[in-house]
Scaffold this active site. Structure first.
Site, PDB file in Angstrom:
ATOM      1  N   ASP A   1      -3.508   6.538  -3.264  1.00 33.55           N
ATOM      2  CA  ASP A   1      -2.292   5.892  -2.670  1.00 33.55           C
ATOM      3  C   ASP A   1      -1.845   5.025  -3.841  1.00 33.55           C
ATOM      4  O   ASP A   1      -2.380   4.617  -4.480  1.00 33.55           O
ATOM      5  CB  ASP A   1      -2.344   5.364  -1.353  1.00 33.55           C
TER       6      ASP A   1
ATOM      7  N   ASP B   1      -6.321   1.931  -2.860  1.00 38.33           N
ATOM      8  CA  ASP B   1      -7.571   2.003  -2.020  1.00 38.33           C
ATOM      9  C   ASP B   1      -7.755   3.054  -1.224  1.00 38.33           C
ATOM     10  O   ASP B   1      -8.892   3.088  -0.401  1.00 38.33           O
ATOM     11  CB  ASP B   1      -7.238   0.609  -1.253  1.00 38.33           C
TER      12      ASP B   1
ATOM     13  N   SER C   1       0.835  -1.306  -0.092  1.00 41.21           N
ATOM     14  CA  SER C   1      -0.021   0.105   0.112  1.00 41.21           C
ATOM     15  C   SER C   1       0.831   1.329   0.127  1.00 41.21           C
ATOM     16  O   SER C   1       1.673   1.517  -0.785  1.00 41.21           O
ATOM     17  CB  SER C   1      -0.936  -0.044   1.123  1.00 41.21           C
TER      18      SER C   1
ATOM     19  N   ASP D   1      -1.669   1.633  -4.143  1.00 45.30           N
ATOM     20  CA  ASP D   1      -2.409   0.522  -4.534  1.00 45.30           C
ATOM     21  C   ASP D   1      -3.940   0.995  -4.543  1.00 45.30           C
ATOM     22  O   ASP D   1      -4.928   0.170  -5.042  1.00 45.30           O
ATOM     23  CB  ASP D   1      -2.453  -0.710  -3.484  1.00 45.30           C
TER      24      ASP D   1
END
Length: 568
Positions: free
Chosen positions: A301, A305, A145, A303
Protein backbone atom coordinates in the site's frame (compact mmCIF):
# COMPACT_ATOMS: atom_id res chain seq x y z
CA UNK A 1 -17.64 35.50 12.67
CA UNK A 2 -17.54 33.28 15.76
CA UNK A 3 -14.74 33.66 18.34
CA UNK A 4 -13.51 30.13 17.51
CA UNK A 5 -13.10 30.99 13.84
CA UNK A 6 -11.41 34.31 14.65
CA UNK A 7 -8.96 32.60 17.00
CA UNK A 8 -8.21 29.96 14.38
CA UNK A 9 -7.51 32.53 11.69
CA UNK A 10 -5.15 34.36 14.02
CA UNK A 11 -3.21 31.17 14.89
CA UNK A 12 -3.10 29.37 11.51
CA UNK A 13 0.41 29.59 9.96
CA UNK A 14 -0.80 28.47 6.52
CA UNK A 15 -2.07 31.18 4.12
CA UNK A 16 -3.82 28.49 2.05
CA UNK A 17 -6.05 27.19 4.83
CA UNK A 18 -6.60 30.75 6.17
CA UNK A 19 -7.94 31.71 2.76
CA UNK A 20 -10.07 28.53 2.60
CA UNK A 21 -11.62 29.36 5.97
CA UNK A 22 -12.18 33.02 5.11
CA UNK A 23 -14.02 31.99 1.95
CA UNK A 24 -16.35 29.79 4.01
CA UNK A 25 -17.01 32.72 6.33
CA UNK A 26 -17.62 35.13 3.44
CA UNK A 27 -20.01 32.67 1.79
CA UNK A 28 -21.82 32.18 5.13
CA UNK A 29 -21.41 28.39 4.94
CA UNK A 30 -22.74 27.83 8.45
CA UNK A 31 -23.24 24.07 8.27
CA UNK A 32 -19.73 23.54 6.89
CA UNK A 33 -18.21 25.84 9.52
CA UNK A 34 -20.19 24.10 12.26
CA UNK A 35 -18.90 20.69 11.14
CA UNK A 36 -15.30 21.87 11.08
CA UNK A 37 -15.48 23.55 14.49
CA UNK A 38 -17.95 21.29 16.34
CA UNK A 39 -15.11 19.10 17.58
CA UNK A 40 -11.40 18.52 17.31
CA UNK A 41 -9.94 15.70 15.22
CA UNK A 42 -9.70 12.96 17.84
CA UNK A 43 -6.26 11.69 18.82
CA UNK A 44 -6.41 7.94 19.45
CA UNK A 45 -4.28 4.82 19.40
CA UNK A 46 -3.51 5.31 15.70
CA UNK A 47 -2.74 9.01 16.28
CA UNK A 48 -4.64 11.35 13.97
CA UNK A 49 -6.24 10.76 10.59
CA UNK A 50 -8.64 12.95 8.67
CA UNK A 51 -9.43 15.06 5.60
CA UNK A 52 -6.96 17.86 4.87
CA UNK A 53 -8.47 21.33 5.25
CA UNK A 54 -9.00 24.31 7.55
CA UNK A 55 -10.37 23.98 11.08
CA UNK A 56 -9.75 21.84 14.17
CA UNK A 57 -11.72 18.91 12.72
CA UNK A 58 -9.35 18.66 9.74
CA UNK A 59 -5.70 17.83 9.08
CA UNK A 60 -3.67 21.02 8.61
CA UNK A 61 -0.48 22.74 9.73
CA UNK A 62 -2.00 24.21 12.88
CA UNK A 63 -3.45 20.88 14.03
CA UNK A 64 -0.08 19.24 13.33
CA UNK A 65 1.80 21.89 15.31
CA UNK A 66 -0.53 21.62 18.30
CA UNK A 67 -0.41 17.82 18.14
CA UNK A 68 3.39 17.79 18.04
CA UNK A 69 3.58 20.16 21.01
CA UNK A 70 1.19 17.94 22.95
CA UNK A 71 3.24 14.85 22.11
CA UNK A 72 6.48 16.60 23.09
CA UNK A 73 5.15 17.80 26.43
CA UNK A 74 3.82 14.34 27.23
CA UNK A 75 7.17 12.75 26.38
CA UNK A 76 9.03 15.20 28.65
CA UNK A 77 6.52 14.54 31.42
CA UNK A 78 6.91 10.76 31.11
CA UNK A 79 10.72 10.59 30.84
CA UNK A 80 13.23 13.33 31.55
CA UNK A 81 15.60 11.72 29.02
CA UNK A 82 13.13 12.17 26.15
CA UNK A 83 14.76 15.41 25.04
CA UNK A 84 18.16 13.78 24.49
CA UNK A 85 16.75 10.48 23.18
CA UNK A 86 14.73 12.34 20.57
CA UNK A 87 11.91 11.58 18.16
CA UNK A 88 12.19 9.98 14.69
CA UNK A 89 9.99 11.60 12.04
CA UNK A 90 9.25 10.37 8.52
CA UNK A 91 6.53 11.04 5.96
CA UNK A 92 4.81 9.60 2.91
CA UNK A 93 4.30 11.02 -0.59
CA UNK A 94 1.07 12.96 -0.05
CA UNK A 95 1.15 16.64 -1.02
CA UNK A 96 1.18 18.05 2.54
CA UNK A 97 3.20 15.33 4.25
CA UNK A 98 6.66 16.91 3.99
CA UNK A 99 5.41 20.25 5.34
CA UNK A 100 3.52 18.54 8.17
CA UNK A 101 6.64 16.54 9.10
CA UNK A 102 8.77 19.71 9.16
CA UNK A 103 6.16 21.49 11.30
CA UNK A 104 6.14 18.60 13.76
CA UNK A 105 9.94 18.62 13.88
CA UNK A 106 10.03 22.37 14.52
CA UNK A 107 7.55 22.18 17.40
CA UNK A 108 9.34 19.27 19.08
CA UNK A 109 12.69 21.04 18.74
CA UNK A 110 11.16 24.21 20.24
CA UNK A 111 10.74 22.16 23.43
CA UNK A 112 14.42 21.18 23.37
CA UNK A 113 13.72 17.69 21.98
CA UNK A 114 16.19 16.25 19.47
CA UNK A 115 14.56 15.36 16.15
CA UNK A 116 15.68 12.75 13.62
CA UNK A 117 13.99 13.81 10.37
CA UNK A 118 14.10 11.87 7.12
CA UNK A 119 15.49 13.81 4.15
CA UNK A 120 12.93 12.21 1.81
CA UNK A 121 9.79 10.10 1.89
CA UNK A 122 10.03 6.98 4.06
CA UNK A 123 8.05 3.74 4.30
CA UNK A 124 6.23 3.55 7.62
CA UNK A 125 8.07 0.34 8.72
CA UNK A 126 11.43 2.09 8.19
CA UNK A 127 10.45 4.83 10.65
CA UNK A 128 9.16 2.22 13.13
CA UNK A 129 12.51 0.42 12.76
CA UNK A 130 14.32 3.74 13.36
CA UNK A 131 12.78 4.25 16.80
CA UNK A 132 14.64 1.28 18.27
CA UNK A 133 17.64 1.57 15.95
CA UNK A 134 18.29 5.12 17.22
CA UNK A 135 17.06 4.40 20.77
CA UNK A 136 14.57 7.27 20.43
CA UNK A 137 11.80 8.18 22.83
CA UNK A 138 9.13 8.02 20.11
CA UNK A 139 8.48 8.09 16.39
CA UNK A 140 6.07 9.90 14.10
CA UNK A 141 5.00 9.08 10.54
CA UNK A 142 2.96 11.62 8.61
CA UNK A 143 0.82 9.29 6.50
CA UNK A 144 -2.75 8.41 5.67
CA UNK A 145 -1.63 4.95 4.54
CA UNK A 146 -4.15 3.57 2.02
CA UNK A 147 -6.86 6.23 2.56
CA UNK A 148 -8.13 8.36 -0.37
CA UNK A 149 -6.11 11.38 -1.61
CA UNK A 150 -8.05 13.91 0.49
CA UNK A 151 -6.71 12.41 3.73
CA UNK A 152 -3.56 12.66 5.80
CA UNK A 153 -2.51 11.39 9.21
CA UNK A 154 -0.08 11.58 12.12
CA UNK A 155 0.90 8.13 13.43
CA UNK A 156 2.81 7.80 16.70
CA UNK A 157 5.19 5.09 17.95
CA UNK A 158 6.39 4.69 21.52
CA UNK A 159 10.02 4.11 22.45
CA UNK A 160 9.56 0.32 22.19
CA UNK A 161 9.01 0.72 18.44
CA UNK A 162 5.33 -0.27 18.55
CA UNK A 163 2.26 1.90 18.02
CA UNK A 164 1.05 3.67 21.13
CA UNK A 165 -1.60 2.03 23.31
CA UNK A 166 -3.39 3.21 26.47
CA UNK A 167 -2.62 5.10 28.61
CA UNK A 168 -0.26 7.00 26.29
CA UNK A 169 -2.96 7.84 23.74
CA UNK A 170 -5.19 9.63 26.27
CA UNK A 171 -2.18 11.21 27.98
CA UNK A 172 -1.00 12.72 24.69
CA UNK A 173 -4.56 13.82 23.84
CA UNK A 174 -4.80 15.77 27.12
CA UNK A 175 -1.57 17.59 26.35
CA UNK A 176 -2.78 18.38 22.82
CA UNK A 177 -5.90 20.03 24.26
CA UNK A 178 -3.69 22.22 26.45
CA UNK A 179 -1.36 23.06 23.53
CA UNK A 180 -4.39 24.13 21.46
CA UNK A 181 -5.03 27.01 23.89
CA UNK A 182 -1.42 28.05 24.52
CA UNK A 183 0.53 30.55 22.37
CA UNK A 184 2.42 28.79 19.58
CA UNK A 185 6.22 29.09 19.59
CA UNK A 186 7.74 30.81 16.57
CA UNK A 187 10.29 28.21 15.60
CA UNK A 188 11.43 26.83 12.23
CA UNK A 189 13.57 23.98 10.88
CA UNK A 190 16.51 26.38 10.56
CA UNK A 191 16.23 27.26 14.24
CA UNK A 192 16.35 23.55 15.12
CA UNK A 193 19.45 23.08 12.98
CA UNK A 194 21.23 26.05 14.53
CA UNK A 195 20.41 24.76 18.01
CA UNK A 196 21.94 21.37 17.15
CA UNK A 197 18.59 19.65 17.69
CA UNK A 198 17.99 18.42 14.14
CA UNK A 199 19.60 15.29 12.70
CA UNK A 200 18.88 14.60 9.05
CA UNK A 201 18.33 10.92 8.24
CA UNK A 202 19.90 10.26 4.84
CA UNK A 203 20.48 7.12 2.77
CA UNK A 204 22.59 5.59 5.55
CA UNK A 205 19.42 5.32 7.63
CA UNK A 206 17.47 3.51 4.91
CA UNK A 207 20.45 1.22 4.33
CA UNK A 208 20.53 0.35 8.04
CA UNK A 209 16.97 -0.98 7.68
CA UNK A 210 18.00 -2.80 4.50
CA UNK A 211 20.95 -4.40 6.27
CA UNK A 212 18.79 -5.42 9.25
CA UNK A 213 16.39 -7.29 6.96
CA UNK A 214 19.21 -8.84 4.91
CA UNK A 215 20.85 -10.22 8.05
CA UNK A 216 17.58 -11.53 9.53
CA UNK A 217 17.74 -15.33 9.79
CA UNK A 218 14.04 -15.43 8.87
CA UNK A 219 14.75 -13.79 5.50
CA UNK A 220 17.84 -15.85 4.62
CA UNK A 221 16.20 -18.73 2.77
CA UNK A 222 17.82 -18.20 -0.63
CA UNK A 223 16.37 -21.28 -2.27
CA UNK A 224 16.65 -20.89 -6.07
CA UNK A 225 15.31 -17.30 -6.15
CA UNK A 226 16.12 -17.03 -9.86
CA UNK A 227 13.31 -19.51 -10.58
CA UNK A 228 10.63 -17.10 -9.36
CA UNK A 229 9.29 -14.20 -11.41
CA UNK A 230 7.05 -11.55 -9.88
CA UNK A 231 5.43 -8.24 -10.72
CA UNK A 232 5.38 -5.47 -8.11
CA UNK A 233 3.60 -2.19 -7.52
CA UNK A 234 4.19 0.50 -4.91
CA UNK A 235 0.69 1.85 -5.71
CA UNK A 236 1.99 5.44 -6.07
CA UNK A 237 3.54 5.08 -2.64
CA UNK A 238 7.00 5.04 -1.09
CA UNK A 239 7.92 1.34 -1.19
CA UNK A 240 9.41 0.79 -4.65
CA UNK A 241 13.07 1.65 -4.07
CA UNK A 242 13.53 -0.52 -1.00
CA UNK A 243 11.27 -3.29 -2.28
CA UNK A 244 13.36 -3.64 -5.43
CA UNK A 245 16.65 -3.47 -3.50
CA UNK A 246 15.56 -6.07 -0.94
CA UNK A 247 14.31 -8.47 -3.62
CA UNK A 248 17.58 -8.06 -5.55
CA UNK A 249 19.57 -8.62 -2.33
CA UNK A 250 17.66 -11.88 -1.87
CA UNK A 251 18.60 -13.00 -5.39
CA UNK A 252 15.31 -12.33 -7.17
CA UNK A 253 16.29 -11.14 -10.63
CA UNK A 254 12.92 -11.45 -12.42
CA UNK A 255 11.13 -8.51 -10.80
CA UNK A 256 8.89 -6.31 -12.93
CA UNK A 257 7.73 -3.02 -11.41
CA UNK A 258 4.62 -1.21 -12.63
CA UNK A 259 6.24 1.95 -13.99
CA UNK A 260 3.02 4.01 -13.89
CA UNK A 261 2.68 3.42 -10.13
CA UNK A 262 6.35 3.35 -9.09
CA UNK A 263 6.97 6.96 -7.99
CA UNK A 264 5.33 8.59 -4.95
CA UNK A 265 2.22 10.54 -6.00
CA UNK A 266 -0.35 11.45 -3.37
CA UNK A 267 -2.99 12.08 -6.02
CA UNK A 268 -3.04 8.33 -6.85
CA UNK A 269 -3.96 8.97 -10.50
CA UNK A 270 -4.34 5.33 -11.65
CA UNK A 271 -6.44 3.94 -8.77
CA UNK A 272 -9.79 5.02 -7.37
CA UNK A 273 -8.78 3.98 -3.87
CA UNK A 274 -5.11 3.15 -3.08
CA UNK A 275 -5.93 0.08 -1.00
CA UNK A 276 -4.90 -3.31 -2.46
CA UNK A 277 -8.09 -4.82 -1.01
CA UNK A 278 -10.32 -2.57 -3.13
CA UNK A 279 -11.72 -3.88 -6.44
CA UNK A 280 -9.54 -2.75 -9.35
CA UNK A 281 -6.59 -1.58 -7.23
CA UNK A 282 -4.45 -4.56 -8.33
CA UNK A 283 -5.39 -4.40 -12.02
CA UNK A 284 -2.14 -2.86 -13.28
CA UNK A 285 0.17 -5.18 -11.35
CA UNK A 286 -1.83 -8.23 -12.45
CA UNK A 287 -1.57 -7.01 -16.06
CA UNK A 288 2.20 -6.59 -15.59
CA UNK A 289 2.46 -10.11 -14.16
CA UNK A 290 0.43 -11.53 -17.03
CA UNK A 291 2.66 -9.76 -19.56
CA UNK A 292 5.71 -11.58 -18.17
CA UNK A 293 3.87 -14.80 -17.19
CA UNK A 294 5.05 -14.15 -13.64
CA UNK A 295 4.01 -16.39 -10.76
CA UNK A 296 3.13 -13.55 -8.34
CA UNK A 297 1.56 -10.09 -8.62
CA UNK A 298 2.61 -8.26 -5.45
CA UNK A 299 1.67 -4.90 -3.97
CA UNK A 300 2.45 -2.67 -1.06
CA UNK A 301 0.00 0.00 0.00
CA UNK A 302 1.21 3.63 -0.30
CA UNK A 303 3.16 3.70 2.99
CA UNK A 304 4.42 0.11 2.46
CA UNK A 305 3.24 -1.33 5.76
CA UNK A 306 0.76 -3.72 4.10
CA UNK A 307 1.32 -6.49 1.56
CA UNK A 308 -1.06 -8.03 -0.97
CA UNK A 309 -0.52 -10.76 -3.55
CA UNK A 310 -2.32 -12.43 -6.42
CA UNK A 311 -1.03 -15.85 -7.49
CA UNK A 312 -1.10 -17.38 -10.95
CA UNK A 313 -3.42 -20.39 -11.22
CA UNK A 314 -3.03 -23.54 -13.32
CA UNK A 315 -5.36 -21.95 -15.89
CA UNK A 316 -3.07 -18.91 -16.19
CA UNK A 317 -5.38 -16.44 -14.43
CA UNK A 318 -4.44 -14.51 -11.28
CA UNK A 319 -6.33 -14.94 -8.04
CA UNK A 320 -5.95 -12.73 -4.97
CA UNK A 321 -5.07 -14.43 -1.73
CA UNK A 322 -7.02 -13.21 1.26
CA UNK A 323 -5.16 -11.60 4.14
CA UNK A 324 -5.84 -14.74 6.18
CA UNK A 325 -4.46 -17.02 3.49
CA UNK A 326 -1.23 -15.02 3.27
CA UNK A 327 -1.01 -15.00 7.08
CA UNK A 328 -1.52 -18.75 7.31
CA UNK A 329 1.03 -19.46 4.56
CA UNK A 330 3.66 -17.20 6.14
CA UNK A 331 2.94 -18.50 9.64
CA UNK A 332 3.22 -22.14 8.55
CA UNK A 333 6.41 -21.41 6.57
CA UNK A 334 8.11 -19.54 9.42
CA UNK A 335 7.08 -22.03 12.11
CA UNK A 336 8.60 -24.86 10.08
CA UNK A 337 11.86 -22.95 9.43
CA UNK A 338 12.63 -21.01 12.62
CA UNK A 339 14.80 -22.23 15.49
CA UNK A 340 12.78 -24.03 18.20
CA UNK A 341 13.00 -21.16 20.68
CA UNK A 342 11.53 -18.66 18.19
CA UNK A 343 7.98 -19.94 18.25
CA UNK A 344 5.58 -17.22 19.42
CA UNK A 345 2.91 -16.30 16.86
CA UNK A 346 -0.31 -14.32 17.09
CA UNK A 347 -3.38 -12.96 15.34
CA UNK A 348 -6.34 -10.73 16.19
CA UNK A 349 -9.82 -11.82 17.26
CA UNK A 350 -11.26 -11.24 13.76
CA UNK A 351 -8.51 -13.12 11.90
CA UNK A 352 -8.66 -16.82 11.05
CA UNK A 353 -8.15 -19.29 13.90
CA UNK A 354 -6.21 -21.60 11.56
CA UNK A 355 -2.85 -20.16 12.67
CA UNK A 356 -3.65 -21.35 16.20
CA UNK A 357 -4.20 -24.90 14.93
CA UNK A 358 -0.92 -24.82 12.99
CA UNK A 359 0.92 -23.53 16.07
CA UNK A 360 -0.57 -26.32 18.21
CA UNK A 361 0.51 -28.95 15.69
CA UNK A 362 4.17 -27.94 16.02
CA UNK A 363 3.96 -27.19 19.77
CA UNK A 364 4.49 -23.45 19.24
CA UNK A 365 3.04 -20.68 21.40
CA UNK A 366 0.03 -18.72 20.19
CA UNK A 367 -1.66 -15.53 21.38
CA UNK A 368 -4.71 -13.56 20.33
CA UNK A 369 -5.41 -9.83 20.71
CA UNK A 370 -8.01 -7.20 20.00
CA UNK A 371 -8.20 -5.80 16.47
CA UNK A 372 -5.25 -3.59 15.51
CA UNK A 373 -1.55 -4.14 15.05
CA UNK A 374 -0.74 -2.00 18.07
CA UNK A 375 -2.07 -4.84 20.22
CA UNK A 376 -0.28 -7.62 18.35
CA UNK A 377 3.21 -6.21 18.84
CA UNK A 378 2.79 -4.76 22.33
CA UNK A 379 1.31 -8.04 23.59
CA UNK A 380 4.04 -10.03 21.81
CA UNK A 381 6.70 -8.06 23.72
CA UNK A 382 4.94 -8.89 27.00
CA UNK A 383 4.47 -12.58 26.25
CA UNK A 384 7.82 -13.57 24.77
CA UNK A 385 10.35 -15.37 26.96
CA UNK A 386 13.86 -16.75 26.44
CA UNK A 387 12.34 -20.09 25.43
CA UNK A 388 9.56 -18.55 23.33
CA UNK A 389 10.79 -15.61 21.28
CA UNK A 390 8.44 -13.71 19.01
CA UNK A 391 8.31 -15.04 15.44
CA UNK A 392 5.31 -13.73 13.50
CA UNK A 393 1.96 -11.96 13.76
CA UNK A 394 -0.68 -10.91 11.29
CA UNK A 395 -4.11 -9.36 10.94
CA UNK A 396 -6.53 -10.18 8.14
CA UNK A 397 -6.40 -6.60 6.78
CA UNK A 398 -3.07 -7.38 4.99
CA UNK A 399 -0.80 -6.61 7.95
CA UNK A 400 2.18 -8.90 8.72
CA UNK A 401 5.35 -8.68 10.80
CA UNK A 402 8.18 -11.18 10.36
CA UNK A 403 10.48 -11.35 13.38
CA UNK A 404 11.43 -8.35 15.49
CA UNK A 405 13.34 -6.07 13.09
CA UNK A 406 10.18 -3.94 13.03
CA UNK A 407 7.61 -4.00 15.84
CA UNK A 408 4.75 -3.10 13.51
CA UNK A 409 3.32 -4.41 10.28
CA UNK A 410 5.91 -4.34 7.52
CA UNK A 411 4.90 -4.88 3.90
CA UNK A 412 8.52 -4.95 2.71
CA UNK A 413 9.73 -7.85 4.86
CA UNK A 414 6.45 -9.66 4.15
CA UNK A 415 7.12 -9.26 0.42
CA UNK A 416 10.59 -10.83 0.72
CA UNK A 417 9.38 -13.64 2.99
CA UNK A 418 6.51 -14.53 0.67
CA UNK A 419 8.81 -14.51 -2.36
CA UNK A 420 11.20 -16.86 -0.53
CA UNK A 421 8.34 -19.11 0.51
CA UNK A 422 7.17 -19.34 -3.11
CA UNK A 423 10.69 -19.94 -4.47
CA UNK A 424 11.17 -22.84 -2.07
CA UNK A 425 7.87 -24.35 -3.20
CA UNK A 426 8.92 -24.02 -6.85
CA UNK A 427 12.20 -25.79 -6.04
CA UNK A 428 10.11 -28.66 -4.65
CA UNK A 429 7.89 -28.74 -7.72
CA UNK A 430 4.93 -27.25 -5.84
CA UNK A 431 2.81 -24.10 -6.08
CA UNK A 432 1.32 -21.78 -3.51
CA UNK A 433 -2.06 -23.40 -4.23
CA UNK A 434 -0.58 -26.85 -3.55
CA UNK A 435 0.73 -25.60 -0.21
CA UNK A 436 -2.60 -24.09 0.81
CA UNK A 437 -4.38 -27.32 -0.06
CA UNK A 438 -1.82 -29.31 1.94
CA UNK A 439 -2.42 -27.12 5.01
CA UNK A 440 -6.20 -27.44 4.60
CA UNK A 441 -6.00 -31.22 4.30
CA UNK A 442 -4.11 -31.37 7.58
CA UNK A 443 -6.21 -28.92 9.58
CA UNK A 444 -9.50 -28.40 7.70
CA UNK A 445 -10.61 -25.89 5.09
CA UNK A 446 -11.01 -22.51 6.81
CA UNK A 447 -12.79 -19.71 4.98
CA UNK A 448 -13.49 -16.24 6.37
CA UNK A 449 -15.75 -13.37 5.38
CA UNK A 450 -16.76 -9.94 6.66
CA UNK A 451 -20.06 -8.08 6.26
CA UNK A 452 -21.16 -4.69 7.56
CA UNK A 453 -24.75 -3.89 8.47
CA UNK A 454 -25.99 -0.29 8.43
CA UNK A 455 -28.13 0.50 11.47
CA UNK A 456 -30.80 3.13 11.93
CA UNK A 457 -29.48 6.38 13.41
CA UNK A 458 -30.32 6.44 17.10
CA UNK A 459 -31.15 2.72 17.26
CA UNK A 460 -30.24 1.03 20.56
CA UNK A 461 -26.77 -0.57 20.70
CA UNK A 462 -27.17 -4.02 19.16
CA UNK A 463 -24.55 -5.45 21.50
CA UNK A 464 -26.72 -4.56 24.48
CA UNK A 465 -29.75 -6.13 22.78
CA UNK A 466 -27.82 -9.36 22.20
CA UNK A 467 -26.60 -9.37 25.80
CA UNK A 468 -30.10 -8.80 27.17
CA UNK A 469 -31.47 -11.79 25.24
CA UNK A 470 -28.49 -14.04 24.45
CA UNK A 471 -29.05 -16.23 21.38
CA UNK A 472 -28.68 -19.99 21.83
CA UNK A 473 -28.16 -20.72 18.14
CA UNK A 474 -27.16 -19.01 14.91
CA UNK A 475 -28.36 -20.28 11.52
CA UNK A 476 -29.49 -23.54 13.13
CA UNK A 477 -26.09 -24.16 14.69
CA UNK A 478 -25.90 -24.31 18.47
CA UNK A 479 -23.73 -21.77 20.29
CA UNK A 480 -21.16 -23.72 22.32
CA UNK A 481 -19.27 -20.73 23.74
CA UNK A 482 -19.89 -16.98 23.87
CA UNK A 483 -16.97 -14.63 24.47
CA UNK A 484 -18.21 -11.27 25.77
CA UNK A 485 -15.20 -8.98 25.65
CA UNK A 486 -17.14 -6.12 27.24
CA UNK A 487 -16.97 -8.02 30.53
CA UNK A 488 -13.88 -10.11 29.57
CA UNK A 489 -15.66 -13.39 30.22
CA UNK A 490 -16.26 -16.64 28.33
CA UNK A 491 -19.67 -18.27 28.80
CA UNK A 492 -20.00 -21.97 28.01
CA UNK A 493 -23.36 -23.48 27.06
CA UNK A 494 -23.16 -25.78 30.11
CA UNK A 495 -22.99 -22.73 32.43
CA UNK A 496 -19.25 -22.65 33.07
CA UNK A 497 -17.74 -19.14 33.06
CA UNK A 498 -14.05 -18.30 32.49
CA UNK A 499 -12.12 -15.03 32.46
CA UNK A 500 -10.66 -13.77 29.15
CA UNK A 501 -7.25 -12.13 29.16
CA UNK A 502 -8.12 -9.25 26.81
CA UNK A 503 -8.86 -5.57 27.47
CA UNK A 504 -12.58 -4.73 27.60
CA UNK A 505 -14.09 -4.07 24.17
CA UNK A 506 -17.67 -4.05 22.85
CA UNK A 507 -17.28 -7.35 20.99
CA UNK A 508 -19.23 -10.61 21.08
CA UNK A 509 -17.71 -13.83 19.70
CA UNK A 510 -19.94 -16.86 19.15
CA UNK A 511 -18.22 -20.25 18.79
CA UNK A 512 -20.71 -22.62 17.15
CA UNK A 513 -20.94 -26.34 17.72
CA UNK A 514 -19.84 -27.17 14.15
CA UNK A 515 -16.56 -25.25 14.52
CA UNK A 516 -17.87 -22.08 12.84
CA UNK A 517 -17.47 -18.67 14.46
CA UNK A 518 -19.31 -15.34 14.32
CA UNK A 519 -17.79 -12.10 15.64
CA UNK A 520 -20.07 -9.11 16.16
CA UNK A 521 -18.33 -5.76 16.58
CA UNK A 522 -20.33 -2.50 16.65
CA UNK A 523 -18.57 0.45 15.04
CA UNK A 524 -17.56 3.11 17.53
CA UNK A 525 -17.90 5.98 15.08
CA UNK A 526 -21.01 5.31 12.98
CA UNK A 527 -24.31 3.37 13.10
CA UNK A 528 -22.84 0.22 11.64
CA UNK A 529 -22.29 -3.34 12.79
CA UNK A 530 -19.28 -5.30 11.59
CA UNK A 531 -19.70 -9.07 11.45
CA UNK A 532 -16.85 -11.52 10.84
CA UNK A 533 -17.58 -15.12 9.89
CA UNK A 534 -15.46 -18.26 9.86
CA UNK A 535 -16.48 -21.67 8.54
CA UNK A 536 -14.38 -24.81 8.95
CA UNK A 537 -15.01 -27.76 6.66
CA UNK A 538 -13.37 -31.07 7.57
CA UNK A 539 -11.19 -32.48 4.82
CA UNK A 540 -9.47 -35.83 4.44
CA UNK A 541 -6.65 -36.72 2.07
CA UNK A 542 -9.17 -38.59 -0.09
CA UNK A 543 -11.64 -35.71 -0.45
CA UNK A 544 -11.85 -33.78 -3.69
CA UNK A 545 -10.65 -30.27 -2.83
CA UNK A 546 -13.16 -28.56 -5.14
CA UNK A 547 -16.08 -30.45 -3.60
CA UNK A 548 -14.99 -29.48 -0.08
CA UNK A 549 -14.57 -25.86 -1.18
CA UNK A 550 -18.11 -25.80 -2.59
CA UNK A 551 -19.47 -27.23 0.67
CA UNK A 552 -17.59 -24.64 2.69
CA UNK A 553 -18.81 -21.77 0.51
CA UNK A 554 -22.40 -23.01 0.75
CA UNK A 555 -22.08 -23.23 4.53
CA UNK A 556 -20.64 -19.71 4.64
CA UNK A 557 -23.45 -18.27 2.51
CA UNK A 558 -26.03 -19.99 4.70
CA UNK A 559 -24.40 -18.72 7.90
CA UNK A 560 -24.16 -15.13 6.66
CA UNK A 561 -27.68 -14.89 5.24
CA UNK A 562 -29.39 -16.42 8.29
CA UNK A 563 -27.32 -14.49 10.82
CA UNK A 564 -27.87 -11.16 9.08
CA UNK A 565 -31.61 -11.86 8.83
CA UNK A 566 -31.70 -12.51 12.58
CA UNK A 567 -30.26 -9.04 13.24
CA UNK A 568 -32.66 -7.17 10.95
Amino acid sequence: MSPEVSTWLARDPDPGTREELQQLVDANCQSELAERFSSRLAFGTAGLRGIVGAGPNRMNRLVIQETALGLGKYLLQENTQSASKGVVIGYDGRPDSRQFAHDAASMLASLGIRVYLTEKEAPTPVVAFGVRHLNAAAGVVVTASHNPPAYNGFKVYWGNGAQIIPPHDSGIAQQIDIAATDPLPVYAIGDAERAGLLVWLNDDFYMAYRKALNTSVLLSNHNEPEALSLAYTAMHGVGAELAELLLADAGFSKVYSVAAQREPDGRFPTVNFPNPEEPGAMDLVIAEADKHQAMLACANDPDADRFAVAVRTEEGAYQMLTGDQVGVLLGHYLLTHAVPTQNLVGTTIVSSTLLEKIAESVEASYFQTLTGFKWLTNVAMEKQTDDSQFLFAYEEALGYTVGNVVWDKDGLSALVAFAQLTAELIAKGKTVWDQLESIYREHGLYINAQRSIALQQGSPPIGDTLRATPPTQIAGRGIAITDDLKVSQRFHADGMVEPIDLPPSDVLIYHLDDGSRVVVRPSGTEPKLKCYYEVVEAMSHEDCFNHVQVRAEEAMNDLISKHQASLA
